[in-house]
Design an enzyme around this catalytic site. Structure first.
Site, PDB file in Angstrom:
ATOM      1  N   GLU A  31       0.824  -1.214   0.000  1.00 47.18           N
ATOM      2  CA  GLU A  31       0.000   0.000   0.000  1.00 47.18           C
ATOM      3  C   GLU A  31       0.856   1.262   0.000  1.00 47.18           C
ATOM      4  OE1 GLU A  31      -3.140  -0.056   2.947  1.00 47.18           O
ATOM      5  OE2 GLU A  31      -3.307   2.122   2.902  1.00 47.18           O
TER       6      GLU A  31
ATOM      7  N   LYS B 251      -6.896  -0.766  11.931  1.00 44.90           N
ATOM      8  CA  LYS B 251      -6.320  -1.292  10.675  1.00 44.90           C
ATOM      9  C   LYS B 251      -5.100  -0.450  10.301  1.00 44.90           C
ATOM     10  CE  LYS B 251      -5.902  -1.758   5.985  1.00 44.90           C
ATOM     11  NZ  LYS B 251      -5.216  -0.896   5.027  1.00 44.90           N
TER      12      LYS B 251
ATOM     13  N   ASP C 120       5.195 -14.072  12.123  1.00 43.69           N
ATOM     14  CA  ASP C 120       3.781 -14.445  12.017  1.00 43.69           C
ATOM     15  C   ASP C 120       2.894 -13.226  12.322  1.00 43.69           C
ATOM     16  OD1 ASP C 120       1.271 -15.514  12.181  1.00 43.69           O
ATOM     17  OD2 ASP C 120       1.824 -17.178  13.489  1.00 43.69           O
TER      18      ASP C 120
ATOM     19  N   HIS D  20      -2.415  10.291  -0.336  1.00 43.85           N
ATOM     20  CA  HIS D  20      -2.495   8.880  -0.679  1.00 43.85           C
ATOM     21  C   HIS D  20      -2.607   8.692  -2.193  1.00 43.85           C
ATOM     22  CE1 HIS D  20      -3.429   4.672  -0.028  1.00 43.85           C
ATOM     23  NE2 HIS D  20      -4.390   4.799  -0.943  1.00 43.85           N
TER      24      HIS D  20
END
Ligand code: MEV
Length: 422
Positions: free
Chosen positions: A83, A260, A276, A373
């Site tokens: 991203e 998030k 992990d 962005h």
């Protein structure tokens, strides 16, 4: 697909044979096979031993977040993420925190929880007492599983008991294990399996699951930082960020997105070092749901009017064992990160999550996220539209100029550039 996906014996094939089966099944071109099977710094033979049915190595961009100063130590932070704007936002958050001394970080002892589910008990309450009375025997048996932990005064340390369920009451034994600098999943699972028959004998019950919990409540990491008001639009800027945080505190829909954003940073470092990240994700969200799903970060104003941000989350990460060593790139990423213990790794990740979140809500509470962005995302769009390297920036500039950052516009611009170059 010419046939169905029930390819018998696919796992027994050599990698090249698997690729050729795939080519035939899906009409892949030679070029597609070449790309998908390229493996970079790690040999395909080695990859074939890591997971099943291997056909190649997936690629994900690797970047470095800069400006991190944590407990007085400088860090270059490797991040693997697809991203756009995550690495830039993370560095930016660290840059602002650096103005007032950077981040402070802390991790608790590396205590993991192994769960053993015991069923079919006449009285879970008396079984619980029997287990607690015989705690030393159970811990001793668990510790047979790791000489290293035992000899270092770590290993299985304590037991917690919980009784859950109404119709089918079950007894859940938590084995608390100090795993030192490992992530600890394997040793905790082995210990749970080792003590299960003992628990069955002790209680007369039946053990079903024996597995670690990813909600590593006793293994937590913290970070905090002061973000100077002068750097973030004065007291008004501070207030807006606090309002944004309050939104996530009060509303689960917002909290999911807020968290998030935190995990954008945390996961990217875990992925770069081949740890992990699903385990840490699971733990973070379970932790955030305690008492009603809420933000993992907190913000307040100090007496000077500056913004103080903090984060707390479970952090089951290690610097020993794990998968890092199988990948030369992950090994180098770990060298770049330069953390010496699982605790240090944990609070560095916490600081990354805080920096990421600070930058996201600062942008959201001001100009909005899309401006920066989309500018960065435009590069991805230009590349995906097939722009050759020397035209990527021109396609980006033209998309930004026309105010339409989209694949169709990129293709249109590219088409007209190529036409005028003929
Ligand atoms: C996007 O990946 C992450 C953000 O949505 C996080 C947030 O809203 O806080 C920008």
């Amino acid at each position: 697909m010419k046939n169905n996906s029930a390819v018998s014996g696919f796992h027994k094939l050599k990698t090249e044979e698997r690729l050729s089966a795939l080519r035939n099944l899906l009409d892949l071109t030679d070029e597609e096979i070449k790309h998908i099977s390229s493996s970079g710094a790690i040999s395909l033979d080695k990859v074939d031993k890591l997971i099943e049915n291997v056909i190649g190595v997936s690629e994900i961009p690797l970047g470095i977040a800069t400006y991190f100063l944590i407990n007085g130590k400088d860090y270059m932070i490797p991040m693997a993420i697809e991203e756009a704007s995550v690495v830039a936002a993370c560095s930016n958050g660290a840059k602002v925190a650096r103005l007032s001394g950077g981040f402070t970080g802390y991790s608790t002892s590396p205590i993991m929880i192994g769960q053993i589910q015991i069923l079919d008990l006449d009285s879970p309450d008396s079984a619980a007492i029997r287990i607690l009375q015989n705690k030393d025997t159970i811990l001793k048996a668990a510790n047979e599983k790791s000489r290293t932990l035992r000899e270092n005064g770590a290993g299985a340390k304590d037991i917690e008991i919980r009784i859950i369920g109404n119709e089918q009451r079950m007894l859940i034994v938590h084995l608390l294990v100090d795993v030192m600098d490992a992530m600890g999943a394997n040793i905790v699972n082995s210990m749970c399996e080792r003590v299960s028959p003992i628990l069955e004998d002790m209680t007369g019950g039946r053990v079903n699951l024996r597995i670690l919990s990813n909600l590593s409540m006793h293994r937590r990491s913290y970070a905090s930082a002061v973000f100077r008001k002068e750097a973030i639009g004065g007291e008004n800027g501070v207030d807006r960020i606090i309002e944004a945080y309050r939104f996530a505190e009060l509303d689960m829909y917002r909290a999911a997105t807020h968290n998030k954003g935190i995990m954008n940073g945390v996961d990217a470092v875990l992925l770069a070092t081949l740890n992990d990240w699903r385990a840490v994700e699971a733990g973070a969200h379970a932790f955030a749901s305690i008492g009603g799903y809420h933000s993992l970060t907190k913000y307040a104003k100090n007496s000077n009017g500056d913004l103080v941000g903090s984060i707390e989350l479970p952090m089951a990460v290690g610097v020993l064992g794990g998968s890092t060593g199988v990948s030369p790139k992950a090994t180098i990423a770990k060298k770049i990160l330069n953390v010496e213990s699982s605790g240090e790794f944990g609070y560095v990740l916490a600081a990354v999550g805080l920096a990421q979140n600070f930058s996201a809500i600062r942008a959201l509470a001001n100009e909005g996220i899309q401006k920066g962005h989309m500018k960065l995302h435009a590069r991805n769009i230009a590349i995906s539209a097939g722009s050759p390297d020397h035209l990527v920036q021109s396609v980006v500039d033209e998309m930004v100029k026309t105010g339409d950052i989209s694949p169709s516009n990129a293709k249109r611009i590219l088409g007209s550039m190529e036409k005028s170059n003929k």
